[in-house]
Design an enzyme around this catalytic site. Structure first.
Site, mmCIF file in Angstrom:
data_model
loop_
_atom_site.group_PDB
_atom_site.id
_atom_site.type_symbol
_atom_site.label_atom_id
_atom_site.label_comp_id
_atom_site.label_asym_id
_atom_site.label_seq_id
_atom_site.Cartn_x
_atom_site.Cartn_y
_atom_site.Cartn_z
ATOM 1 N N ARG A 172 -1.657 0.088 0.770
ATOM 2 C CA ARG A 172 -1.576 -1.364 0.868
ATOM 3 C C ARG A 172 -2.806 -1.950 0.199
ATOM 4 N NH1 ARG A 172 3.001 -0.683 1.816
ATOM 5 N NH2 ARG A 172 4.241 -1.396 3.589
ATOM 6 N N GLU A 174 0.657 -10.096 -2.973
ATOM 7 C CA GLU A 174 1.782 -9.722 -3.847
ATOM 8 C C GLU A 174 2.819 -10.827 -3.851
ATOM 9 O OE1 GLU A 174 3.162 -5.852 -2.602
ATOM 10 O OE2 GLU A 174 1.164 -4.995 -2.816
ATOM 11 N N HIS A 212 4.529 -2.820 -6.935
ATOM 12 C CA HIS A 212 4.894 -2.213 -5.639
ATOM 13 C C HIS A 212 6.223 -1.450 -5.756
ATOM 14 C CE1 HIS A 212 4.161 -2.579 -1.047
ATOM 15 N NE2 HIS A 212 4.846 -1.462 -1.332
#
Ligand code: DGY
Length: 325
Positions: free
Chosen positions: A237, A266, A285
């Site tokens: 993360r 994000e 991601h």
């Protein structure tokens, strides 16, 4: 009477059909303003929620007095207020295992891409700038035989260690809550303190969850322990890292490169300083993002939700205290 389920993620036709058989389904197909308003309208009657990539905080969940279960289509559960869910007796489940190998593949893709400068050099070819044989200015560094440092030796860390050890002959060192004798036996991995790992590893790879304890675990002091040839990889993360400190280390070349699949915020802002650095490979991601794995994750989440709503213990229960209650 069928229970009411709110999906805030689209599922494949077979999974939708399965849910429709067993529940009243409301689909929120986008998490934009309209979608979020629709979600708020649907929450008062919801018994189950299924989705990902949305922070479900106490304020939002307070709108759902009948809620029994939340099934996250993710392994990470940092989007949920687990204490609040547990207090309310709401079962939270996630989707471990099915994404382990795919996410480790992503980690290895970033290791290879950064060390061999794959993106930067492919962009050079595409831009028509490959005009003569390349020389040392374009050389990368080896991956095989280099020391792989893994921070967070959970399932994904282990799958990364497996690739490094068996595929690339890499000595593996790791840091986690406690030593893992089984991992040491399988991959010859050696436990290190965080500081020693940062000093020793050629590749520092983060595979640990985001918790209050791991937030900003890697900052200025930690980057200062890495060497100028260290390559930093993050598939966990973004918030585990102090991003400003990372930018500084990359810009000053106190570390060599970074392969990043996750970011503090994000989607990554188009004007992020990370995108101005040619020693960064940034991906959106994609950890578990293959057709096969995303379908397996969705199926796992549907299984978990239907189990919970029918009074069975979900296979991947995150807050077992609720079950004991
Ligand atoms: C997860 O499952 O937590 C991943 O980050 C999603 O790809």
């Amino acid at each position: 009477m069928k229970k009411s389920v709110v999906l805030y993620k689209k599922l494949s036709a077979p999974l939708m059909a399965r849910l429709h058989e067993q529940a009243e389904v409301t689909l929120i197909d986008a998490l934009d303003e309209t979608g979020l308003a629709k979600l708020r309208d649907a929450l008062p009657s919801a018994h189950g929620l299924l989705g990902a990539s949305l922070r479900l905080d106490a304020q939002l969940l307070a709108l759902a007095p009948k809620l029994e279960a939340v099934a996250s289509v993710s392994v990470g559960v940092d989007n949920y207020d687990i204490d609040y869910l547990t207090q309310r007796g709401i079962l939270l489940s996630n989707t471990p295992d099915v994404l382990t190998e795919t996410t480790a593949d992503t980690g290895f893709a970033l290791i290879l891409a950064t060390a061999r400068r794959v993106v930067e050099l492919a962009d050079m070819v595409r831009a028509g700038q490959w005009n003569k044989n390349i020389g040392p200015a374009h050389f990368g560094s080896d991956v095989h035989g280099k020391t792989l440092g893994i921070i967070g030796m959970g399932r994904i860390g282990e799958a990364l260690a497996q690739r490094g050890h068996f595929g690339f002959g890499m000595p593996v060192i790791y840091h986690s809550h406690s030593p893992k004798p089984a991992v040491e036996a399988r991959f010859g991995a050696q436990y290190r303190s965080l500081q020693d790992l940062l000093k020793e590893a050629d590749f520092v790879c983060l595979t640990l969850p985001l918790t209050a304890e791991t937030e900003k675990l890697i900052g200025t002091e930690e980057f200062a322990l890495m060497g100028p040839e260290t390559i930093f990889i993050n598939i966990s993360r973004g918030k585990v890292v102090d991003e400003a400190a990372l930018v500084e280390a990359l810009a000053q070349r106190t570390i060599r490169a970074a392969g990043l699949d996750v970011f503090e915020k994000e989607p990554l802002s188009h004007d992020s300083p990370l995108l101005r650095l040619n020693n960064v490979v940034a991906t959106p991601h994609i950890g578990s993002a293959t057709h096969e794995t995303r379908e397996a994750m969705a199926k796992c989440a549907v299984d978990n939700l239907l189990q919970a709503l029918s009074g069975e213990r979900p296979q991947n229960l995150v807050n077992p205290a609720v079950w004991k209650q």
